[in-house]
Structures are given as structure tokens and as C-alpha cells.
Design an enzyme around this catalytic site. Structure first.
Site, PDB file in Angstrom:
ATOM      1  N   GLN A  38      -2.760 -12.155   7.542  1.00 32.71           N
ATOM      2  CA  GLN A  38      -2.934 -11.854   6.107  1.00 32.71           C
ATOM      3  C   GLN A  38      -2.255 -12.925   5.251  1.00 32.71           C
ATOM      4  OE1 GLN A  38      -2.638  -7.855   4.291  1.00 32.71           O
ATOM      5  NE2 GLN A  38      -0.548  -8.419   3.791  1.00 32.71           N
TER       6      GLN A  38
ATOM      7  N   HIS B 102       9.418  -3.821   3.168  1.00 35.07           N
ATOM      8  CA  HIS B 102       9.080  -4.031   1.748  1.00 35.07           C
ATOM      9  C   HIS B 102      10.347  -4.310   0.932  1.00 35.07           C
ATOM     10  CE1 HIS B 102       5.737  -1.095   2.936  1.00 35.07           C
ATOM     11  NE2 HIS B 102       5.081  -2.179   2.586  1.00 35.07           N
TER      12      HIS B 102
ATOM     13  N   LYS C   7       5.209 -10.233   9.150  1.00 36.49           N
ATOM     14  CA  LYS C   7       4.621  -9.306  10.119  1.00 36.49           C
ATOM     15  C   LYS C   7       3.100  -9.325  10.045  1.00 36.49           C
ATOM     16  CE  LYS C   7       3.543  -5.003  11.316  1.00 36.49           C
ATOM     17  NZ  LYS C   7       2.635  -4.542  10.454  1.00 36.49           N
ATOM     18  N   ASP C   8       2.572  -9.385   8.820  1.00 33.92           N
ATOM     19  CA  ASP C   8       1.120  -9.491   8.652  1.00 33.92           C
ATOM     20  C   ASP C   8       0.773 -10.976   8.564  1.00 33.92           C
ATOM     21  OD1 ASP C   8       0.359  -6.654   8.496  1.00 33.92           O
ATOM     22  OD2 ASP C   8       1.708  -6.669   6.790  1.00 33.92           O
TER      23      ASP C   8
ATOM     24  N   HIS D 297       9.114   0.797   3.131  1.00 28.87           N
ATOM     25  CA  HIS D 297      10.174   0.794   4.148  1.00 28.87           C
ATOM     26  C   HIS D 297      11.037  -0.449   3.975  1.00 28.87           C
ATOM     27  CE1 HIS D 297       7.684  -2.181   6.144  1.00 28.87           C
ATOM     28  NE2 HIS D 297       6.667  -1.329   6.201  1.00 28.87           N
ATOM     29  N   GLU D 298      12.000  -0.619   4.869  1.00 29.34           N
ATOM     30  CA  GLU D 298      12.959  -1.741   4.737  1.00 29.34           C
ATOM     31  C   GLU D 298      12.273  -3.105   4.694  1.00 29.34           C
ATOM     32  OE1 GLU D 298      16.289  -2.430   4.226  1.00 29.34           O
ATOM     33  OE2 GLU D 298      16.455  -0.325   3.687  1.00 29.34           O
TER      34      GLU D 298
ATOM     35  N   SER E 115       6.757  -1.005  10.038  1.00 30.43           N
ATOM     36  CA  SER E 115       5.382  -0.898   9.548  1.00 30.43           C
ATOM     37  C   SER E 115       5.181   0.524   9.056  1.00 30.43           C
ATOM     38  CB  SER E 115       4.415  -1.171  10.707  1.00 30.43           C
ATOM     39  OG  SER E 115       3.139  -0.643  10.408  1.00 30.43           O
TER      40      SER E 115
ATOM     41  N   MET F 197       0.856  -1.193   0.000  1.00 30.98           N
ATOM     42  CA  MET F 197       0.000   0.000   0.000  1.00 30.98           C
ATOM     43  C   MET F 197       0.898   1.250   0.000  1.00 30.98           C
ATOM     44  SD  MET F 197      -3.379  -1.011   2.158  1.00 30.98           S
ATOM     45  CE  MET F 197      -2.720  -0.818   3.791  1.00 30.98           C
TER      46      MET F 197
END
Ligand code: PAF
Length: 280
Positions: free
Chosen positions: A154, A38, A150-151, A35-36, A186, A31
């Protein structure tokens, strides 16, 4: 060079050309507010594929009425600089009207998984995630899609959907990236003040406590959760949504904690809701 594509007809055409040339496609859905975390997914995708596609779309369907859709960080120019530096080939950044034109009404229901953990606090969230990810996978047709641990819920929902609907894509879930103090990266960390950032470390501390208890042979979930609660509750700005120890596939609560289970939690730090988890 990074190519920005906004229209569905254009992404379809570009993907068709890549497929004709038998190029392997790695895909990282985001989205934005890159950040690191991703970037770690993108680096892995870069190593393993001939083309890397990143999507940036703040998906209204996965935000509840009183959630942060309007203020979710939108940093497209900076995101593009970061993606360029990592050698991303294509960023797909559709408008909402492109993804959800008038009349759109199809939903994807991750039954059984959607009302667990975060789903209890964010009704409809995982339907929103499932439908957008399904649409993106249909458009990008990647060989591998990369998600962050982390997710965690999901990732479980998406893996289940891919298996249930026989989608032709491999899902790779990569470890959570943390700052040097342990705070999971995040996009929502941008909401935290300096004091709140310090308070937010209680999530990691609670998870490492659970991890060390299980390592020490303690299996009673109730006692572990109680210790985790103590850590969070002594942090001034922290309010617990949930703390659970669950099976990594079904998300069912485990009364006896075993190695391989997942400790997951959601905690509000001031106005910011943070999630984190750890494989025990
Ligand atoms: O994790 C995210 O950034 C989003 O939930 C995703 C997978 C891009 C779907 O909107």
C-alpha cells in the site's frame, strides 16, 4: 479539543482556514479500530505539524466480495478517546454516500504494482486504496501523510501515485509496531482467538529467519523462501497465500536476495488473512 467532521463541505472549510493561517497539516488515514500502530503515526504527526487530521473511513472499494467489509471492527467512540489523548485536532469520518455519491465512477489504476503480492489475491484492492487516498489527500491537503510499513505494498502504491500525479504532499512511512512477541499490530488481529494469536507468530518467525539468512550471506531467494515456508507449514492453522522477496520500489521478485530487499508474506490463520514484511 478533538473536532469530529463528517461532511465534505465542512472539512473543506476547516482546511481552508488552517491553510489561511499557514498551519502545517499532518494526516493519518485509517479505517478506525485504532491501535498502537496508528498511534505511533499520530505521535510522529503531532511532533512535526501544527494540526493533525485523522480520517476514519472503512472504504468499501478496497474490499472484495467475500472479504470482511461487514465485520471489519468499527469502534468509533473508543477511537475518539484514543485520538483525543494523543492531541489529534480533527477526525474526518465521512459516510459512504458522502465519499461515493451515486454516479461515482472514477478509478485510479496503480498499473504494474496492483497485480503483485497481495494484488494477486485481492483483485481491485489497490485501485480502491489509491482512489480513496487520492480523494482524502485532495480534501485534507496535508503537508505530510503518515503510513505504516506493515502495509508495505500500500505504501509503495501510494508513494508511486503521489509521484506520478505530482501531488504536493510528503509521504512518511514509519516502522511496523509489534506486540512483545513480534506479532505485527493490525485491526484484524481482533479476529484471532488466543490459540490463533500464538500461531500467527509464525509470520514474524519466518521473516526473522529470512533476515538472519541474508545477514549470514545466503542470497539464494529460493532457499530462503523454502526455509520460511517450513516455518509456516509447521504451524497448524496457517495457510500461505504468498511469500516473496522483492525490490522495495518495483515489487518485482528478486532471485538474488540482497540487503535492502523486502521479504513480504500473506498467511491465513484460520479465517483471518494476515500480512507482514521485513526489510532485509
Ligand atoms: O491502511 C488503511 O487503513 C487503509 O488502507 C487506508 C490507507 C486508510 C485507505 O482506506
Amino acid at each position: 479539543m478533538l473536532q469530529v467532521i463528517k461532511l465534505i463541505k465542512d472539512i473543506k472549510q476547516r482546511i481552508r482556514a488552517l491553510k489561511e493561517d499557514r498551519v502545517r497539516i499532518g494526516f493519518v488515514p485509517t479505517m478506525g479500530a485504532v491501535h498502537e500502530g496508528h498511534l505511533s503515526l499520530i505521535r510522529e504527526a503531532r511532533k512535526e505539524n501544527g494540526a493533525v487530521v485523522v480520517s476514519i473511513f472503512v472504504n468499501p472499494l478496497q474490499f472484495g466480495k467475500n472479504e470482511d467489509f461487514d465485520r471489519y471492527p468499527r469502534t468509533f467512540d473508543n477511537d475518539c478517546n484514543l485520538l483525543s489523548q494523543e492531541g489529534v485536532d480533527i477526525v474526518f469520518k465521512p459516510d459512504t454516500s458522502e465519499m461515493f455519491p451515486d454516479g461515482f465512477c472514477t478509478s485510479v489504476v496503480p498499473a504494474r504494482l496492483e497485480d503483485k503480492l497481495c494484488g494477486k489475491f485481492r483483485p481491485g484492492h489497490f485501485r480502491g486504496v489509491a482512489v480513496i487516498v487520492l480523494k482524502l489527500l485532495n480534501l485534507i491537503k496535508p503537508d505530510i501523510a503518515y503510513l505504516g510499513q506493515k502495509d508495505f505494498q500500500q505504501a509503495v502504491v501510494i508513494k508511486r501515485m503521489v509521484s506520478d500525479l505530482h501531488l504536493d504532499v510528503a509521504i512518511k512511512v514509519l516502522p511496523t509496531i509489534r506486540d512483545r512477541n513480534g506479532l505485527a499490530l493490525s485491526s484484524r488481529n481482533a479476529y484471532l482467538s488466543e490459540t490463533e494469536k500464538k500461531d500467527a507468530l509464525c509470520l514474524y518467525q519466518a521473516l526473522t529467519k529470512a533476515h538472519s539468512m541474508v545477514n549470514a550471506g545466503i542470497q539464494n531467494t529460493e532457499s530462503i523462501v523454502r526455509e520460511m515456508e517450513k516455518i509456516i507449514n509447521t504451524t497448524k492453522s496457517a495457510v500461505i497465500d504468498y511469500i516473496s522477496i522483492v525490490s522495495p520500489e518495483t515489487l518485482e521478485e528478486e532471485p538474488i536476495a540482497r540487503s535492502g530487499n523486502v521479504a513480504a508474506l500473506a498467511v491465513r490463520i484460520g479465517k483471518t488473512r494476515l500480512i507482514d514484511n521485513m526489510i532485509l
